[in-house]
Motif scaffolding. Sequence first.
Motif, mmCIF file in Angstrom:
data_model
loop_
_atom_site.group_PDB
_atom_site.id
_atom_site.type_symbol
_atom_site.label_atom_id
_atom_site.label_comp_id
_atom_site.label_asym_id
_atom_site.label_seq_id
_atom_site.Cartn_x
_atom_site.Cartn_y
_atom_site.Cartn_z
ATOM 1 N N HIS A 95 0.832 -1.199 0.000
ATOM 2 C CA HIS A 95 0.000 0.000 0.000
ATOM 3 C C HIS A 95 0.869 1.252 0.000
ATOM 4 O O HIS A 95 0.622 2.196 -0.783
ATOM 5 C CB HIS A 95 -0.933 -0.005 1.214
ATOM 6 C CG HIS A 95 -1.855 1.165 1.268
ATOM 7 N ND1 HIS A 95 -2.866 1.371 0.355
ATOM 8 C CD2 HIS A 95 -1.912 2.219 2.123
ATOM 9 C CE1 HIS A 95 -3.499 2.497 0.638
ATOM 10 N NE2 HIS A 95 -2.948 3.027 1.706
ATOM 11 N N LYS A 98 2.403 1.872 -3.445
ATOM 12 C CA LYS A 98 1.528 2.490 -4.442
ATOM 13 C C LYS A 98 1.320 3.974 -4.171
ATOM 14 O O LYS A 98 1.284 4.783 -5.104
ATOM 15 C CB LYS A 98 0.195 1.740 -4.498
ATOM 16 C CG LYS A 98 0.313 0.366 -5.152
ATOM 17 C CD LYS A 98 -1.012 -0.342 -5.267
ATOM 18 C CE LYS A 98 -1.527 -0.802 -3.922
ATOM 19 N NZ LYS A 98 -2.777 -1.586 -4.050
ATOM 20 N N ASN A 102 2.458 6.994 -6.746
ATOM 21 C CA ASN A 102 1.516 8.049 -7.147
ATOM 22 C C ASN A 102 2.095 9.431 -6.872
ATOM 23 O O ASN A 102 2.029 10.334 -7.722
ATOM 24 C CB ASN A 102 0.192 7.872 -6.414
ATOM 25 C CG ASN A 102 -0.793 8.994 -6.704
ATOM 26 O OD1 ASN A 102 -0.984 9.388 -7.842
ATOM 27 N ND2 ASN A 102 -1.407 9.536 -5.658
ATOM 28 N N GLU A 119 -4.341 -4.829 -10.921
ATOM 29 C CA GLU A 119 -4.719 -4.182 -9.665
ATOM 30 C C GLU A 119 -4.189 -2.749 -9.620
ATOM 31 O O GLU A 119 -4.898 -1.819 -9.219
ATOM 32 C CB GLU A 119 -4.175 -5.001 -8.486
ATOM 33 C CG GLU A 119 -4.679 -4.566 -7.121
ATOM 34 C CD GLU A 119 -3.727 -3.610 -6.426
ATOM 35 O OE1 GLU A 119 -4.158 -2.951 -5.464
ATOM 36 O OE2 GLU A 119 -2.564 -3.517 -6.857
ATOM 37 N N GLU A 120 -2.945 -2.547 -10.055
ATOM 38 C CA GLU A 120 -2.363 -1.207 -10.074
ATOM 39 C C GLU A 120 -3.105 -0.297 -11.050
ATOM 40 O O GLU A 120 -3.402 0.861 -10.742
ATOM 41 C CB GLU A 120 -0.884 -1.306 -10.454
ATOM 42 C CG GLU A 120 -0.029 -1.941 -9.376
ATOM 43 C CD GLU A 120 1.367 -2.278 -9.853
ATOM 44 O OE1 GLU A 120 2.312 -2.138 -9.050
ATOM 45 O OE2 GLU A 120 1.529 -2.701 -11.022
ATOM 46 N N GLU A 123 -6.712 0.510 -9.709
ATOM 47 C CA GLU A 123 -6.693 1.411 -8.556
ATOM 48 C C GLU A 123 -6.393 2.835 -8.993
ATOM 49 O O GLU A 123 -7.080 3.778 -8.576
ATOM 50 C CB GLU A 123 -5.663 0.958 -7.521
ATOM 51 C CG GLU A 123 -5.641 1.857 -6.295
ATOM 52 C CD GLU A 123 -4.943 1.237 -5.099
ATOM 53 O OE1 GLU A 123 -5.601 1.070 -4.062
ATOM 54 O OE2 GLU A 123 -3.745 0.917 -5.219
ATOM 55 N N THR A 126 -9.287 4.332 -10.854
ATOM 56 C CA THR A 126 -10.379 4.610 -9.906
ATOM 57 C C THR A 126 -10.094 5.881 -9.123
ATOM 58 O O THR A 126 -10.992 6.710 -8.898
ATOM 59 C CB THR A 126 -10.584 3.425 -8.943
ATOM 60 O OG1 THR A 126 -10.921 2.260 -9.700
ATOM 61 C CG2 THR A 126 -11.702 3.707 -7.948
ATOM 62 N N TRP A 127 -8.839 6.071 -8.708
ATOM 63 C CA TRP A 127 -8.468 7.314 -8.023
ATOM 64 C C TRP A 127 -8.731 8.523 -8.911
ATOM 65 O O TRP A 127 -9.186 9.567 -8.440
ATOM 66 C CB TRP A 127 -6.996 7.279 -7.607
ATOM 67 C CG TRP A 127 -6.680 6.334 -6.488
ATOM 68 C CD1 TRP A 127 -7.549 5.506 -5.836
ATOM 69 C CD2 TRP A 127 -5.400 6.108 -5.889
ATOM 70 N NE1 TRP A 127 -6.892 4.777 -4.866
ATOM 71 C CE2 TRP A 127 -5.569 5.125 -4.881
ATOM 72 C CE3 TRP A 127 -4.129 6.620 -6.117
ATOM 73 C CZ2 TRP A 127 -4.511 4.668 -4.102
ATOM 74 C CZ3 TRP A 127 -3.067 6.161 -5.341
ATOM 75 C CH2 TRP A 127 -3.263 5.200 -4.340
#
Length: 200
Positions: A95, A98, A102, A119-120, A123, A126-127
Amino acid sequence: MKEHYNIIENVAVFCASSDGVDPQIFQTAFKLGEELARRDIRLVYGGSKLGLMGQVAEGIMQNGGFATGVIPEFLKTKEVVHKGLDRLITTADMHERKLSINELSDAFITLPGGFGTFEELFEIVTWAQLGLHRKPVGLLNINGFYDDLLRMLKTMTEKGFLKEDNLEILLVADNIEELLSQMHGFKPRPVPKWMNKNQP
């Protein structure tokens, strides 16, 4: 009217830590690093010397570019970590890794990969959908690797589970030059009013 242009100095790359079986994908990973170095864009990635991850890093470093690896402590073994990077950041867990990627990056590019890569990608997109960042997110669809995924995203839109506006957040191209062009020209959509904490 002046054309919009994003300045991208650091790009995060999400991709596999395995080689795969498609030589075009393997070679394109190296070429991406090469092109980033040519454009003086620094690489931020997961810090591995293995698979496509290692190829992107080699592509940028062999051409005079700058590579930052971000790796969690439990993966930091001599069998995994790339020892030749310009900068290596060790995090406590996945976590934190990531979050760090970012914060360090102005844009994101996803190459082929497995569960971790998906998954990366999902995510970070989605952010973007939630307005947590306003950076371009690109998908490099090498040799049709993501064709089925793109059809699934279209189905999600047709069935009413994904808005067209949100689907358009994800920039897609089958070659490096076109994807980077889209990312430089990307205009983030306004954050919906219900997501904006500053709105009354």
